[in-house]
Scaffold this motif. Structure first.
Motif, PDB file in Angstrom:
ATOM      1  N   ASP A  36     -17.054  -0.157 -14.221  1.00  0.00           N
ATOM      2  CA  ASP A  36     -16.277  -0.726 -15.328  1.00  0.00           C
ATOM      3  C   ASP A  36     -17.109  -1.777 -16.043  1.00  0.00           C
ATOM      4  N   ILE A  58     -14.434  -3.913 -27.401  1.00  0.00           N
ATOM      5  CA  ILE A  58     -14.307  -2.856 -26.394  1.00  0.00           C
ATOM      6  C   ILE A  58     -13.162  -3.232 -25.469  1.00  0.00           C
ATOM      7  N   LEU A  61     -14.014   0.353 -20.922  1.00  0.00           N
ATOM      8  CA  LEU A  61     -15.131   1.276 -20.867  1.00  0.00           C
ATOM      9  C   LEU A  61     -15.469   1.531 -19.398  1.00  0.00           C
ATOM     10  N   THR A  63     -17.665   4.242 -16.728  1.00  0.00           N
ATOM     11  CA  THR A  63     -18.622   5.324 -16.540  1.00  0.00           C
ATOM     12  C   THR A  63     -18.581   5.739 -15.078  1.00  0.00           C
ATOM     13  N   TYR A  73     -18.255   9.330 -19.292  1.00  0.00           N
ATOM     14  CA  TYR A  73     -18.178   8.033 -19.956  1.00  0.00           C
ATOM     15  C   TYR A  73     -16.886   8.020 -20.758  1.00  0.00           C
ATOM     16  N   GLU A  74     -16.043   7.004 -20.537  1.00  0.00           N
ATOM     17  CA  GLU A  74     -14.782   6.901 -21.267  1.00  0.00           C
ATOM     18  C   GLU A  74     -14.637   5.514 -21.871  1.00  0.00           C
ATOM     19  N   GLU A  75     -14.410   5.495 -23.174  1.00  0.00           N
ATOM     20  CA  GLU A  75     -14.189   4.243 -23.885  1.00  0.00           C
ATOM     21  C   GLU A  75     -12.840   4.315 -24.594  1.00  0.00           C
ATOM     22  N   HIS A  77     -10.668   2.412 -27.227  1.00  0.00           N
ATOM     23  CA  HIS A  77     -10.693   1.413 -28.296  1.00  0.00           C
ATOM     24  C   HIS A  77      -9.972   2.041 -29.482  1.00  0.00           C
TER      25      HIS A  77
END
Length: 164
Positions: A36, A58, A61, A63, A73-75, A77
């Motif tokens: 994280d 952000i 986020l 990974t 990978y997840e973001e 926003h």
């Protein structure tokens, strides 16, 4: 003679099992796990100093690096951006991160393959991971700090922060 044969057989077995456990096995890779993002910084030429950029928007986020060499990978926003790809340890703390699919809110947006070689350093018994995006210029490149899922980064006093 029987003891010598038995000892030889044990040595051959021990050596062969040691050799096979190391090749193509990522069990000892510190990168494997859920990470994280908790802190970001970069060097500002305008102020000639490091700047904490963690609050640049952000929200979340994460990974995840898997043993099989894949990552997710997840973001989050406003929208959810997801990248998939593969990773490889090139040695000397340099990892190749290759993305192959980009999703926005679950819809495939791009299938372009891009790769980056990143210096990744680990601290606090491999619970803190630092992406050094420009490892060739470590004194000025952006730095992203991740903690292993459920690890409190405030428990670590080893990670070097430039902006503090």
């Amino acid at each position: 003679m029987k003891k010598l044969l038995l000892l030889s057989a044990l040595l051959i077995f021990a050596c062969s099992s040691d050799d096979s456990s190391d090749t193509n096995n990522n069990n000892f890779e510190p990168i494997i796990g859920v990470w994280d993002l908790y802190y970001q910084e970069h060097f500002s030429d305008m102020s000639n100093s490091w700047v904490d950029t963690t609050t640049d928007g952000i929200i979340n986020l994460t990974t995840t690096f898997y043993e099989n060499g894949e990552f997710l990978y997840e973001e989050i926003h406003n929208d959810i951006h997801t990248l998939t790809g593969v990773w490889e340890n090139l040695g000397n703390n340099i990892y190749r991160i290759e993305t192959n699919m980009l999703y926005e809110n679950g819809v495939l947006v791009s299938e372009d393959v891009n790769f980056t070689d990143i210096r990744i350093l680990f601290y606090c018994d491999n619970n803190i991971m630092r992406y050094d995006w420009g490892y060739e210029y470590p004194d000025s490149s952006p730095q992203d700090y991740f903690s292993k899922d459920s690890y409190n980064p405030q428990d670590c006093n080893e990670a070097p922060y430039n902006a503090n």
